[in-house]
Design an enzyme around this catalytic site. Structure first.
Site, PDB file in Angstrom:
ATOM      1  N   GLU A  36     -29.404 -23.552 -12.026  1.00 33.84           N
ATOM      2  CA  GLU A  36     -28.222 -23.046 -11.310  1.00 33.84           C
ATOM      3  C   GLU A  36     -27.042 -23.934 -11.692  1.00 33.84           C
ATOM      4  OE1 GLU A  36     -27.152 -20.455  -9.130  1.00 33.84           O
ATOM      5  OE2 GLU A  36     -25.307 -21.573  -9.507  1.00 33.84           O
ATOM      6  N   CYS A  44     -24.128 -14.512  -2.059  1.00 37.99           N
ATOM      7  CA  CYS A  44     -24.374 -14.123  -0.663  1.00 37.99           C
ATOM      8  C   CYS A  44     -24.177 -15.298   0.296  1.00 37.99           C
ATOM      9  CB  CYS A  44     -25.786 -13.560  -0.523  1.00 37.99           C
ATOM     10  SG  CYS A  44     -26.239 -13.261   1.184  1.00 37.99           S
ATOM     11  N   CYS A  49     -21.667 -12.655   1.695  1.00 28.32           N
ATOM     12  CA  CYS A  49     -22.126 -12.108   2.988  1.00 28.32           C
ATOM     13  C   CYS A  49     -22.083 -13.110   4.140  1.00 28.32           C
ATOM     14  CB  CYS A  49     -23.562 -11.611   2.876  1.00 28.32           C
ATOM     15  SG  CYS A  49     -23.978 -10.846   1.316  1.00 28.32           S
ATOM     16  N   LYS A  52     -18.553 -14.532   4.992  1.00 25.86           N
ATOM     17  CA  LYS A  52     -17.791 -13.329   5.408  1.00 25.86           C
ATOM     18  C   LYS A  52     -18.162 -12.940   6.831  1.00 25.86           C
ATOM     19  CE  LYS A  52     -19.483  -9.546   5.256  1.00 25.86           C
ATOM     20  NZ  LYS A  52     -19.685  -8.655   4.145  1.00 25.86           N
ATOM     21  N   TYR A 100     -32.041 -23.680   0.899  1.00 30.36           N
ATOM     22  CA  TYR A 100     -32.459 -23.034  -0.353  1.00 30.36           C
ATOM     23  C   TYR A 100     -33.109 -24.048  -1.293  1.00 30.36           C
ATOM     24  CZ  TYR A 100     -30.893 -18.269   0.256  1.00 30.36           C
ATOM     25  OH  TYR A 100     -30.794 -16.970   0.680  1.00 30.36           O
ATOM     26  N   TYR A 179     -15.452  -2.239  -0.332  1.00 30.54           N
ATOM     27  CA  TYR A 179     -16.063  -3.062   0.725  1.00 30.54           C
ATOM     28  C   TYR A 179     -15.212  -4.304   1.017  1.00 30.54           C
ATOM     29  CZ  TYR A 179     -20.982  -1.284   0.219  1.00 30.54           C
ATOM     30  OH  TYR A 179     -22.131  -0.565   0.199  1.00 30.54           O
ATOM     31  N   GLU A 183     -13.095  -5.068   4.380  1.00 28.60           N
ATOM     32  CA  GLU A 183     -13.646  -6.080   5.288  1.00 28.60           C
ATOM     33  C   GLU A 183     -12.625  -7.196   5.521  1.00 28.60           C
ATOM     34  OE1 GLU A 183     -17.401  -7.195   3.548  1.00 28.60           O
ATOM     35  OE2 GLU A 183     -18.437  -5.490   4.446  1.00 28.60           O
ATOM     36  N   ARG A 200      -5.176   2.448  -4.607  1.00 26.30           N
ATOM     37  CA  ARG A 200      -4.634   3.404  -5.583  1.00 26.30           C
ATOM     38  C   ARG A 200      -5.072   4.847  -5.327  1.00 26.30           C
ATOM     39  NH1 ARG A 200      -8.058   1.459 -10.964  1.00 26.30           N
ATOM     40  NH2 ARG A 200     -10.137   1.890 -10.149  1.00 26.30           N
ATOM     41  N   ARG A 206     -14.104   4.818  -1.311  1.00 23.38           N
ATOM     42  CA  ARG A 206     -14.566   5.930  -2.150  1.00 23.38           C
ATOM     43  C   ARG A 206     -16.091   5.901  -2.243  1.00 23.38           C
ATOM     44  NH1 ARG A 206     -15.331   6.372  -7.651  1.00 23.38           N
ATOM     45  NH2 ARG A 206     -14.436   4.333  -8.100  1.00 23.38           N
ATOM     46  N   ALA A 371     -24.117  -1.514   5.315  1.00 18.63           N
ATOM     47  CA  ALA A 371     -23.023  -1.526   6.289  1.00 18.63           C
ATOM     48  C   ALA A 371     -21.776  -2.103   5.659  1.00 18.63           C
ATOM     49  CB  ALA A 371     -23.421  -2.351   7.502  1.00 18.63           C
ATOM     50  N   HIS A 465     -30.244   5.290  27.498  1.00 17.07           N
ATOM     51  CA  HIS A 465     -29.001   5.546  28.229  1.00 17.07           C
ATOM     52  C   HIS A 465     -28.637   4.360  29.117  1.00 17.07           C
ATOM     53  CE1 HIS A 465     -25.922   8.022  30.036  1.00 17.07           C
ATOM     54  NE2 HIS A 465     -26.343   7.638  31.228  1.00 17.07           N
ATOM     55  N   GLU A 470     -27.205   6.664  21.633  1.00 16.09           N
ATOM     56  CA  GLU A 470     -28.021   7.766  22.160  1.00 16.09           C
ATOM     57  C   GLU A 470     -27.530   9.108  21.614  1.00 16.09           C
ATOM     58  OE1 GLU A 470     -27.567   8.839  26.446  1.00 16.09           O
ATOM     59  OE2 GLU A 470     -26.153   7.180  26.495  1.00 16.09           O
TER      60      GLU A 470
HETATM   61  P1  NDP Z   1     -15.770  -2.040  -5.044  1.00 12.94           P
HETATM   62  O1  NDP Z   1     -16.200  -1.562  -6.364  1.00 12.94           O
HETATM   63  O2  NDP Z   1     -16.479  -1.580  -3.816  1.00 12.94           O
HETATM   64  O3  NDP Z   1     -14.225  -1.736  -4.835  1.00 12.94           O
HETATM   65  C1  NDP Z   1     -13.269  -2.075  -5.792  1.00 12.94           C
HETATM   66  C2  NDP Z   1     -11.949  -1.477  -5.343  1.00 12.94           C
HETATM   67  O4  NDP Z   1     -10.924  -1.914  -6.197  1.00 12.94           O
HETATM   68  C3  NDP Z   1     -11.957   0.034  -5.377  1.00 12.94           C
HETATM   69  O5  NDP Z   1     -11.239   0.491  -4.276  1.00 12.94           O
HETATM   70  C4  NDP Z   1     -11.256   0.344  -6.686  1.00 12.94           C
HETATM   71  O6  NDP Z   1     -10.580   1.559  -6.679  1.00 12.94           O
HETATM   72  C5  NDP Z   1     -10.247  -0.780  -6.735  1.00 12.94           C
HETATM   73  N1  NDP Z   1      -9.828  -1.131  -8.081  1.00 12.94           N
HETATM   74  C6  NDP Z   1     -10.593  -1.357  -9.170  1.00 12.94           C
HETATM   75  N2  NDP Z   1      -9.834  -1.686 -10.234  1.00 12.94           N
HETATM   76  C7  NDP Z   1      -8.552  -1.659  -9.809  1.00 12.94           C
HETATM   77  C8  NDP Z   1      -7.295  -1.884 -10.434  1.00 12.94           C
HETATM   78  N3  NDP Z   1      -7.219  -2.202 -11.724  1.00 12.94           N
HETATM   79  N4  NDP Z   1      -6.174  -1.753  -9.702  1.00 12.94           N
HETATM   80  C9  NDP Z   1      -6.251  -1.426  -8.395  1.00 12.94           C
HETATM   81  N5  NDP Z   1      -7.403  -1.193  -7.749  1.00 12.94           N
HETATM   82  C10 NDP Z   1      -8.537  -1.308  -8.444  1.00 12.94           C
HETATM   83  O7  NDP Z   1     -15.785  -3.611  -5.183  1.00 12.94           O
HETATM   84  P2  NDP Z   1     -15.739  -4.777  -4.153  1.00 12.94           P
HETATM   85  O8  NDP Z   1     -15.169  -5.896  -4.939  1.00 12.94           O
HETATM   86  O9  NDP Z   1     -15.098  -4.387  -2.875  1.00 12.94           O
HETATM   87  O10 NDP Z   1     -17.274  -5.036  -3.862  1.00 12.94           O
HETATM   88  C11 NDP Z   1     -18.199  -5.198  -4.932  1.00 12.94           C
HETATM   89  C12 NDP Z   1     -19.587  -4.861  -4.511  1.00 12.94           C
HETATM   90  O11 NDP Z   1     -20.077  -5.905  -3.680  1.00 12.94           O
HETATM   91  C13 NDP Z   1     -19.714  -3.609  -3.663  1.00 12.94           C
HETATM   92  O12 NDP Z   1     -19.805  -2.459  -4.426  1.00 12.94           O
HETATM   93  C14 NDP Z   1     -20.967  -3.875  -2.899  1.00 12.94           C
HETATM   94  O13 NDP Z   1     -22.059  -3.474  -3.661  1.00 12.94           O
HETATM   95  C15 NDP Z   1     -20.962  -5.376  -2.734  1.00 12.94           C
HETATM   96  N6  NDP Z   1     -20.526  -5.752  -1.387  1.00 12.94           N
HETATM   97  C16 NDP Z   1     -21.244  -5.337  -0.316  1.00 12.94           C
HETATM   98  C17 NDP Z   1     -20.864  -5.663   0.964  1.00 12.94           C
HETATM   99  C18 NDP Z   1     -21.658  -5.178   2.119  1.00 12.94           C
HETATM  100  O14 NDP Z   1     -22.791  -4.776   1.928  1.00 12.94           O
HETATM  101  N7  NDP Z   1     -21.110  -5.163   3.324  1.00 12.94           N
HETATM  102  C19 NDP Z   1     -19.680  -6.466   1.212  1.00 12.94           C
HETATM  103  C20 NDP Z   1     -18.964  -6.832   0.016  1.00 12.94           C
HETATM  104  C21 NDP Z   1     -19.391  -6.484  -1.229  1.00 12.94           C
HETATM  105  P3  NDP Z   1     -11.329   2.964  -6.987  1.00 12.94           P
HETATM  106  O15 NDP Z   1     -12.041   3.354  -5.736  1.00 12.94           O
HETATM  107  O16 NDP Z   1     -10.198   3.885  -7.304  1.00 12.94           O
HETATM  108  O17 NDP Z   1     -12.217   2.721  -8.145  1.00 12.94           O
END
Ligand code: NDP
Length: 482
Positions: A36, A44, A49, A52, A100, A179, A183, A200, A206, A371, A465, A470
């Protein structure tokens, strides 16, 4: 006596790599080493995680006094002390990193605090100068946040940096609608930061259920997040006193010479001037890019030894996490399958089962509950209404209401419970919940749905309840069908 130094060499001490290493060593007696380059625990535990969620908890207290007043409590909100909280948070992360390390040590895994590179299918070169050989190599190097390619993007921060801020900014612009963006928008708004978010696309989050993401967007705006959809950043530069905000040309990016100082000393932490796609120029104390993550595969010697990478740099693997080079496997975010900690752990366990226990085990990536820790949270498992409709005819059961606890305090916050059901065989194809603690609720709904529960199985279950959840067993009539 093996011809190799180790039976298994794991590269990356995050959740997936650590689990695979200690199970292989502890349960099969394999001789295991792990390298590492940064801190044990990975994204994480150290910069994802765990910190956060601690910040989610910290920010959730800000709404308490107001609600408590309705319940007869005389409470007032004092100031939030970032220093006190963040130093406690850092201590907790140090403790977890120690856990760890101890887990690995206790399982007999040899640890190298070094960066590793593949020299050939069985040889690893370490940044310490050592070279070791292994029968199997497991790459679990995870991913990292990426900034969009634009001038001055390094003026902004990424999620890794949030946990190490010396002070909380007064205002922040968050770019992205995934995400991490959503968050942190909620967390920082809860901590008293003025949050603006540019996304955007037409709607944040999405890929999630439309109705659920609509309610999250509405709730975020109620929380005070100034959310702009259909908006992106086009230019950014350091803001200097005397700058004219109406001067939208912004054709003078940061040039150290303007400050009469060497490039490396140019101010990077002052206010930032940002021009949006709608032409508006605004100034923020901080800009956070939450624009996605990329797999950590650069300069590891992977392609040189024959490991195939997909577009974007993720390692290509089969159902057993095996790469194009038979002795090299990869798990977790570096493979960009489903980028969630528990999935990386599953992939690590399946790898050990397959390679060290002689029981070929593919990873089941179907119906993974997850989530989003916005406020309120969104819990989801299975197909969105939109995905299900593309596949077959569905009945949709959905209810949205003001939950008892906050409604009593005259808050307008709403929750949402939704089931997407196959018309043909009544199987519940998807469940979407927007509510406080939705992450906790969806874990259990996930069990039923993974077992193939039908809507009638939900109906047969007696309600608990009075609770919010529920409603998930009391929705009688579909709101939409077809
Ligand atoms: P995501 O892929 O979820 O989101 C990236 C966002 O950035 C999207 O809204 C995307 O838009 C936008 N984006 C990408 N490129 C550009 C750009 N050039 N200009 C402007 N906007 C842009 O990534 P995250 O970084 O939020 O998270 C990464 C991953 O980490 C997640 O997919 C998830 O798997 C994991 N994660 C999970 C969590 C949980 O379980 N609670 C918490 C945090 C992370 P568009 O939608 O248009 O592509």
């Amino acid at each position: 006596m093996s011809e190799f130094d180790y039976d298994l060499f794991v590269i990356g001490g995050g959740s997936g790599g650590v689990r695979a290493a200690r199970v292989a060593a502890g349960e099969t007696g394999a001789k295991v080493a792990l390298a590492e380059a940064d801190r044990y625990g990975g994204t994480c535990v150290i910069r994802g995680c765990v910190p956060k969620k601690l910040m989610v908890f910290a920010s959730s207290y800000s709404g308490l006094p107001e609600e408590a007043a309705a319940y007869g409590w005389d409470m007032s909100l004092g100031a939030f002390d970032w220093d006190a909280f963040s130093s406690r948070m850092r201590n907790e992360l140090d403790r977890l990193e120690g856990v760890y390390r101890n887990l690995l040590d206790g399982s007999g895994v040899k640890m190298f605090d070094a960066r590793a590179r593949l020299k050939d299918p069985h040889t690893i070169e370490l940044s310490t100068g050592e070279t070791v050989t292994a029968k199997h190599i497991l790459v679990a190097t995870g991913g990292r946040p990426v900034r969009p390619e634009m001038p001055n993007a390094d003026l902004g921060i990424v999620s890794d940096d949030i946990f190490n801020l010396e002070t909380l900014p007064k205002s922040i612009l968050i770019i992205g609608g995934g995400y991490i963006a959503c968050e942190f928008a909620c967390i920082l708004a809860g901590l008293g930061v003025e949050v603006t978010q540019y996304y955007r696309g037409a709607q944040i989050l999405r890929g999630f259920d439309d109705e659920a993401r609509g309610l999250i967007a509405e709730s975020m705006r109620d929380l005070g997040v100034d959310l702009h959809t259909g908006t992106n950043i086009v230019e950014m530069s350091c803001f200097r006193d005397g700058d004219d905000l109406e001067d939208v040309s912004m054709d003078a990016p940061v040039e150290a010479a303007q400050y009469g100082m060497p490039e490396e000393d140019a101010p990077k932490d002052g206010p930032i001037k940002v021009k949006a796609t709608n032409g508006r120029v605004r100034v923020f104390d901080q800009v956070l890019f939450a624009t996605g993550r990329a797999p950590n595969t650069a300069d590891m010697g992977l392609e040189e030894i024959g490991v195939s990478l997909r577009r974007g740099g993720a390692i290509e693997v089969d159902d057993y996490s095996q790469t194009a080079v038979p002795s090299v496997y990869a798990i977790g975010d570096v493979t960009d399958r489903v980028n969630l900690t528990p999935v990386a752990i599953r992939e690590g366990m399946a790898f050990v089962e397959t390679v060290f226990k002689g029981n070929p085990t593919p990873v089941d990536h179907d119906l993974i509950p997850s989530a989003v820790f916005t406020q309120p949270e969104m819990g989801t498992v299975g197909m969105t209404e939109e995905q299900a409709r593309d596949r077959e005819e569905v009945d949709v059961y959905c209810t949205s209401f003001r939950p008892m606890q906050s409604a009593f305090a005259e808050k307008t916050a709403r929750v949402l419970m939704k089931l997407v059901v196959s018309k043909e065989n009544r199987t519940v194809l998807g469940c979407h919940i927007v509510a406080p603690n939705a992450g906790e609720i969806i874990q259990l709904a996930g069990v039923a749905i993974k077992m193939g529960a039908t809507k009638e199985d939900f109906d047969r279950t007696v309600a608990v309840h009075p609770t919010m959840s529920e409603e998930i067993v009391t929705m009688r009539k579909p709101v939409r069908t077809g």
